[in-house]
Design an enzyme around this catalytic site. Sequence first.
Site, mmCIF file in Angstrom:
data_model
loop_
_atom_site.group_PDB
_atom_site.id
_atom_site.type_symbol
_atom_site.label_atom_id
_atom_site.label_comp_id
_atom_site.label_asym_id
_atom_site.label_seq_id
_atom_site.Cartn_x
_atom_site.Cartn_y
_atom_site.Cartn_z
ATOM 1 N N HIS A 1 0.821 -1.204 0.000
ATOM 2 C CA HIS A 1 0.000 0.000 0.000
ATOM 3 C C HIS A 1 0.860 1.260 0.000
ATOM 4 O O HIS A 1 0.561 2.246 -0.708
ATOM 5 C CB HIS A 1 -0.917 -0.021 1.233
ATOM 6 C CG HIS A 1 -1.706 1.224 1.415
ATOM 7 N ND1 HIS A 1 -1.535 2.054 2.495
ATOM 8 C CD2 HIS A 1 -2.676 1.795 0.648
ATOM 9 C CE1 HIS A 1 -2.365 3.082 2.391
ATOM 10 N NE2 HIS A 1 -3.065 2.945 1.285
ATOM 11 N N GLU B 1 2.107 1.786 -3.450
ATOM 12 C CA GLU B 1 1.030 2.293 -4.320
ATOM 13 C C GLU B 1 1.041 3.825 -4.331
ATOM 14 O O GLU B 1 0.897 4.468 -5.376
ATOM 15 C CB GLU B 1 -0.307 1.761 -3.829
ATOM 16 C CG GLU B 1 -1.535 2.367 -4.500
ATOM 17 C CD GLU B 1 -2.684 2.514 -3.534
ATOM 18 O OE1 GLU B 1 -3.215 3.646 -3.441
ATOM 19 O OE2 GLU B 1 -3.067 1.526 -2.892
ATOM 20 N N HIS B 2 1.222 4.425 -3.166
ATOM 21 C CA HIS B 2 1.276 5.883 -3.071
ATOM 22 C C HIS B 2 2.515 6.441 -3.775
ATOM 23 O O HIS B 2 2.445 7.483 -4.441
ATOM 24 C CB HIS B 2 1.316 6.303 -1.598
ATOM 25 C CG HIS B 2 -0.006 6.221 -0.901
ATOM 26 N ND1 HIS B 2 -0.559 7.270 -0.191
ATOM 27 C CD2 HIS B 2 -0.900 5.204 -0.799
ATOM 28 C CE1 HIS B 2 -1.729 6.905 0.316
ATOM 29 N NE2 HIS B 2 -1.944 5.649 -0.024
ATOM 30 N N GLU C 1 -3.562 7.884 7.475
ATOM 31 C CA GLU C 1 -4.620 7.018 6.952
ATOM 32 C C GLU C 1 -4.941 5.881 7.925
ATOM 33 O O GLU C 1 -6.107 5.532 8.143
ATOM 34 C CB GLU C 1 -4.206 6.444 5.590
ATOM 35 C CG GLU C 1 -4.315 7.429 4.445
ATOM 36 C CD GLU C 1 -4.109 6.757 3.094
ATOM 37 O OE1 GLU C 1 -3.900 5.513 3.062
ATOM 38 O OE2 GLU C 1 -4.149 7.458 2.078
#
Length: 276
Positions: free
Chosen positions: A120, A123-124, A201
């Site tokens: 994840h 991904e950023h 997040e």
Amino acid sequence: YLWNGGIFVWQTSKILEGFKQHMPQLAMGLKRIEGALGTKSEVDVINREYEAFEKISIDYAVMEKAKDAIVIEADFIQSKTSNGINVVTHSMEHVNSVAINIIVKVGSRHESEEESGISHFLEHMFFKGTKKRPTPMDVATEIDAMGGINNAFTSKEYTGYFIKAAATHIEHILEIISDMLHNSLVKNEEFERERNVILQEIHMRYDDPKAHVLDLIEEVVFGRDQPLGWDTAGYPKIIKAQTRTQMVDYIGERYFPNNMVLVVAGAFDKKSILAS
């Protein structure tokens, strides 16, 4: 797959049979409604007939969806590029846009404990600049300039990156998304900045009970002793310890052609898409 397909066709045929049986009732119901319009004493009749018509309409909607599903299923074309990327295309001649999605067959279930959340995190990072487009603003501005939208997502088993824009920009979209995945800089300053975004997040999810409970359910079902029981976004303590070198190594181990699927849907020339 063939068994499920057979069951689906059988169910669709039953829907069609039911629709044929309802046709006389539908015609009669419409006549009754027409005759009752404006007559107060027939209000209850109108309501009853409308309910019957609504039920038939739902059956018809189901039939239409089933019919479309069969057509769409037949239009998917699977192929492979010379370097091993699996390609799935679906031509949609009635639209003027195209969506391109790269699915990488890697997610949180493929991570070690010290890598938890790195899929994840990565991904950023792919939106944070390339050799050709050195800053996040360069990437975003170029996509915005063609009226496009872009996003990404990470799951337990795969990570996806997509761009959607007018079909005239298909070559440009392919070039941008390829550049992002192949030439990402993973700058130290962007890495540290995005680490804080990831931590925020995670804490936001902790503050949302209806979202956090889903993570807890997976933890109970699969256990904390293996990746399927871990949060896809990772855990603050582990994210804080991860390094740029660790991420670059992860890219080299997981992001290679035959571990990717290129999905193209929309208006495009079937013959030229593979060459592009």
